[in-house]
Design a protein around this motif. Structure first.
Motif, short mmCIF file in Angstrom:
data_model
loop_
_atom_site.label_atom_id
_atom_site.label_comp_id
_atom_site.label_asym_id
_atom_site.label_seq_id
_atom_site.Cartn_x
_atom_site.Cartn_y
_atom_site.Cartn_z
N SER A 53 -9.31 -10.03 2.08
CA SER A 53 -8.84 -10.21 0.74
C SER A 53 -7.29 -9.12 0.57
CB SER A 53 -9.16 -9.90 -0.26
OG SER A 53 -10.33 -8.61 -0.84
N LEU A 54 -7.78 -7.79 1.61
CA LEU A 54 -6.74 -6.34 0.92
C LEU A 54 -5.86 -6.96 1.61
CD1 LEU A 54 -9.54 -3.80 2.31
CD2 LEU A 54 -8.98 -5.16 -0.35
N ALA A 55 -4.94 -7.87 2.74
CA ALA A 55 -3.56 -7.84 2.69
C ALA A 55 -2.38 -8.63 2.21
CB ALA A 55 -3.44 -9.47 3.63
N PHE A 56 -1.03 -7.33 1.77
CA PHE A 56 0.15 -7.98 0.30
C PHE A 56 0.20 -8.95 1.11
CE2 PHE A 56 -0.71 -2.70 0.91
CZ PHE A 56 -1.11 -2.66 0.04
N THR A 57 0.51 -9.62 -0.11
CA THR A 57 1.63 -10.73 -0.09
C THR A 57 2.68 -11.03 0.32
OG1 THR A 57 -0.08 -11.33 -1.83
CG2 THR A 57 1.64 -12.79 -1.83
#
Ligand SMILES: Cc1cc2nc3c(=O)[nH]c(=O)nc-3n(C[C@H](O)[C@H](O)[C@H](O)COP(=O)(O)OP(=O)(O)OC[C@H]3O[C@@H](n4cnc5c(N)ncnc54)[C@H](O)[C@@H]3O)c2cc1C
Ligand code: SF4
Lengths: 417, 62
Positions: free
Chosen positions: A67-71
Motif C-alpha cells: 500500500s506504500l507506493a505513491f500514486t
C-alpha cells in the motif's frame, strides 16, 4: 562509455535517488515546464514508496506492504526509471554520472536525491538479529521476527524511529521491549526536557522499559544476538535488536568534485550545489540554509522536506535550463519545517524549528500529563510549536502554524548556531 | 472533480487543510471533513493536498 539512449529534444535531467524526493523532483520539473527527458536512477528495486508507515502501520500489520507506493501522475508518464541501479561516481565538470551497470549518463541538469542510510553500531558480536528500519526490505525482515511468540526486543536509540518501533512492538503484543540511549530522556534533542519527560512517562505507562544514560558496549551470542551488553556490563537479554542511532548521508558518489559533503550535500539558498546552477539537491540529503531562520545550513529529515525542496529546486533548475542562467526571479528557500510522529495511541505534531528555541519553552495549552501544546521561543518570538497527545491537540498546534508562517526572517544575532 | 479520501487510511493529519482549505477542514475533535464534489477550479490545490497527505489517502477521480 555513453549509454546511447536517444533523448527526444536532446536535453536531459538526471535525478539520482528514486525515493520521495526523486519522485517529487521529477513531478515538479514537469510542473515547472521542463519538457526535456527525465531519467531517475535508484538503487532500490522498487518504485518510490512512502517510508513513515514502515515503523508504524505497516510494521504493525495494519496496512499491507504493497500500500506504500505513491500514486503515479500523468505528467511523469514519460520519465525513465533506472531502478536497481546505483550511481557510483559523478563528474560534475563533464556533466556525467557513472552507474554500476557500466553505463554513463550525460546530463544538462542533475538532481541529487540520494537521502540517508541508517548508521550502524560498531561494537563486537553477531550480526544476525540486528535490524535497522529504512527500507521496505528492512521493515519486512523486522516484522517477520517481531511476530514470533516470546520475542524480546532491545531498541538502541531513543530518537523518533526508536520510539515508534518500541511502541509498535508493544502494540504487537511483545512483552519485553527496552529502549537504550546514552541521553537521559527519549527524543530530548529535538524536543527538550519538558516534552521528553512527558514522552518517557507515556511510554512507560504503556509497557516500554528504558535503560537511559548508557551506551551499548557489545552484543552477546554466537550465530545470532542473545543479549545486549551495556556500558556498565549489564546484559539485557534480546532476540531482536533494532539499531536506530541516526543516519548517514549517501554522498560518496559525489566525491572528488570539490563539493562540501560534510553531513549531506551543502547547497546555497536556491538549493544549488557547488556553485553550479545545473546541479541541485533535494530531500534528506540536502544541507540548506533556511532563510526563515538564521541562514545556517542544516539537513532536515522531515517528510515535508522532499516535497518542499523539490518544488523550489525544480523551479530553479527549469529556469536555468530555459534561459541559460539569467537572473533568478525566485525568493530564497524558506520552508516551515513540519513533523509528526505516531507512537502508541498518541501523536507528536511539530511546526517550525523547536530546536532553535529549546532554551525558552512555554506551555501554551493543556498540561504535560494530558494533551499538551508547547511553544519554543527565541526572545519573545515563537519559533516552533509541538503538540503531544490526541488528534485534537495536534490540530490545535495547526492554529499556530499561520503565526509561524507570518513572521519575518529571524535575525542572525538571536540565532543559535 | 470528484475527491476521494480513503478513510481507512486517513489519520486526521490535517495537512490537506493547509493546502486546500476550500475543500478540506477539521471539526473541533480534530477529525477530517471534506467536500467530495469540489469545483474544478480547485484542482491544483487538491493535487497539492494529495501530495502532502502523510498517509497518501487522497485521490482525485475526475
Ligand atoms: C522508518 C521511517 C519513519 C519515518 N517517519 C516519519 C514521520 O513520522 N514523520 C516525518 O516527518 N518523517 C518521517 N520519516 C522521514 C521521511 O520518511 C524522510 O524524510 C523521507 O523519506 C526522505 O526522502 P528522500 O527521498 O529525501 O530520501 P530517501 O527516502 O532516503 O531516498 C533516497 C533514495 O536514494 C537511493 N540511493 C542512495 N544512494 C544512491 C546511489 N548512489 N545511486 C542510486 N540511488 C541511491 C536510496 O536507496 C533511496 O531509495 C521517516 C523515515 C523512516 C525511515
Ligand atoms: S492530510 Fe491525509 S491523513 Fe491528514 S486529514 Fe488530510 S487526508 Fe487525512
Amino acid at each position: 562509455m555513453p549509454d546511447g539512449t536517444q533523448v527526444p529534444d536532446g536535453r536531459r535531467v538526471v535525478v539520482v535517488g528514486a525515493s520521495m524526493a526523486g519522485l517529487r523532483a521529477a513531478e515538479q520539473l514537469r510542473a515547472a515546464g521542463w519538457t526535456g527527458a527525465v531519467t531517475v536512477v535508484g538503487d532500490e528495486p522498487h518504485m518510490p514508496y512512502n517510508r513513515p508507515p514502515l515503523s508504524k502501520e505497516v510494521l504493525a500489520g495494519k496496512a499491507p506492504f504493497d500500500s506504500l507506493a505513491f500514486t503515479p501522475k500523468a505528467s511523469t508518464a514519460d520519465v525513465e526509471w533506472r531502478l536497481g541501479t546505483k550511481a557510483v561516481a559523478a563528474r560534475l565538470a563533464e556533466r556525467a554520472v557513472d552507474l554500476d551497470d557500466g553505463t554513463t549518463l550525460s546530463y544538462d541538469g542533475l538532481v541529487v536525491a540520494t537521502g540517508m542510510r541508517p548508521r550502524r553500531l560498531r561494537c563486537p558480536g553477531p550480526q544476525a538479529g540486528r535490524h535497522t528500519v529504512r527500507t521496505l526490505a528492512d521493515a519486512q525482515g523486522l516484522r517477520d521476527e517481531l511476530t514470533r511468540p516470546g520475542a524480546r526486543v532491545v531498541v538502541v536509540g531513543a530518537g523518533f524511529i526508536g520510539c515508534e518501533v518500541a511502541a509498535t512492538a508493544v502494540g504487537l503484543g511483545v512483552t519485553e521491549v527496552t529502549v537504550v540511549d546514552p541521553l537521559p530522556l527519549p527524543m530530548v534533542g529535538p524536543l527538550g526536557p519538558l516534552l521528553a519527560h512527558a514522552l518517557l512517562r507515556r511510554h512507560e505507562e504503556r509497557g516500554v522499559r528504558f535503560a537511559l544514560g548508557t551506551g551499548v558496549a557489545g552484543f552477546e551470542g554466537d550465530d545470532r544476538v542473545t543479549g545486549v551488553v551495556l556500558d556498565d556490563g549489564t546484559v539485557l537479554p534480546a532476540d531482536i535488536v533494532v539499531e536506530s542511532v541516526g543516519s548517514t548521508a549517501n554522498v560518496e558518489w559525489l566525491d572528488g568534485n570539490g563539493v562540501d559533503l560534510a553531513d549531506g550535500v551543502r547547497t546555497d539558498e536556491w538549493l544549488r550545489v557547488g556553485g553550479r546552477p545545473e546541479v541541485v539537491a533535494v530531500g534528506d540529503v540536502a544541507r540548506f540554509p533556511n532563510a526563515r531562520y538564521d541562514g545556517v545550513p542544516r539537513r532536515v529529515e522531515h517528510w515535508s522536506i522532499p516535497t518542499d525542496t523539490a518544488k523550489h529546486a525544480a523551479k530553479v533548475l527549469a529556469a536555468h535550463l530555459a534561459d541559460g542562467g539569467g537572473e533568478l526571479a525566485l525568493a530564497p528557500f524558506a520552508p516551515l519545517p513540519t513533523f509528526w510522529s505516531d507512537q502508541h495511541d498518541f501523536r507528536l505534531q511539530s511546526f517550525g524549528a523547536p530546536v532553535l528555541g529549546r532554551d525558552d519553552v512555554r506551555i501554551l495549552d493543556g498540561d504535560p500529563d494530558g494533551d499538551v501544546l508547547v511553544g519554543y521561543h527565541v526572545g519573545d518570538r515563537l519559533v516552533g510549536v509541538v503538540a503531544l497527545g490526541g488528534h485534537a491537540v495536534a490540530s490545535k498546534a495547526a492554529r499556530y502554524r499561520a503565526e509561524l508562517l507570518k513572521q519575518p526572517a529571524l535575525s542572525v544575532q538571536g540565532a543559535v548556531k | 472533480m470528484k475527491v476521494v479520501v480513503d478513510m481507512n487510511k486517513c489519520q486526521d493529519h490535517g495537512q490537506c487543510v493547509f493546502a486546500a482549505p476550500d475543500v478540506f477542514s477539521m471539526d473541533d475533535d480534530g477529525h477530517l471533513l471534506y467536500v467530495a464534489d469540489a469545483d474544478d477550479a480547485l484542482r491544483d490545490e487538491v493535487e497539492e493536498a494529495a501530495d502532502v497527505c502523510p498517509l497518501q489517502a487522497i485521490r482525485i477521480e475526475d
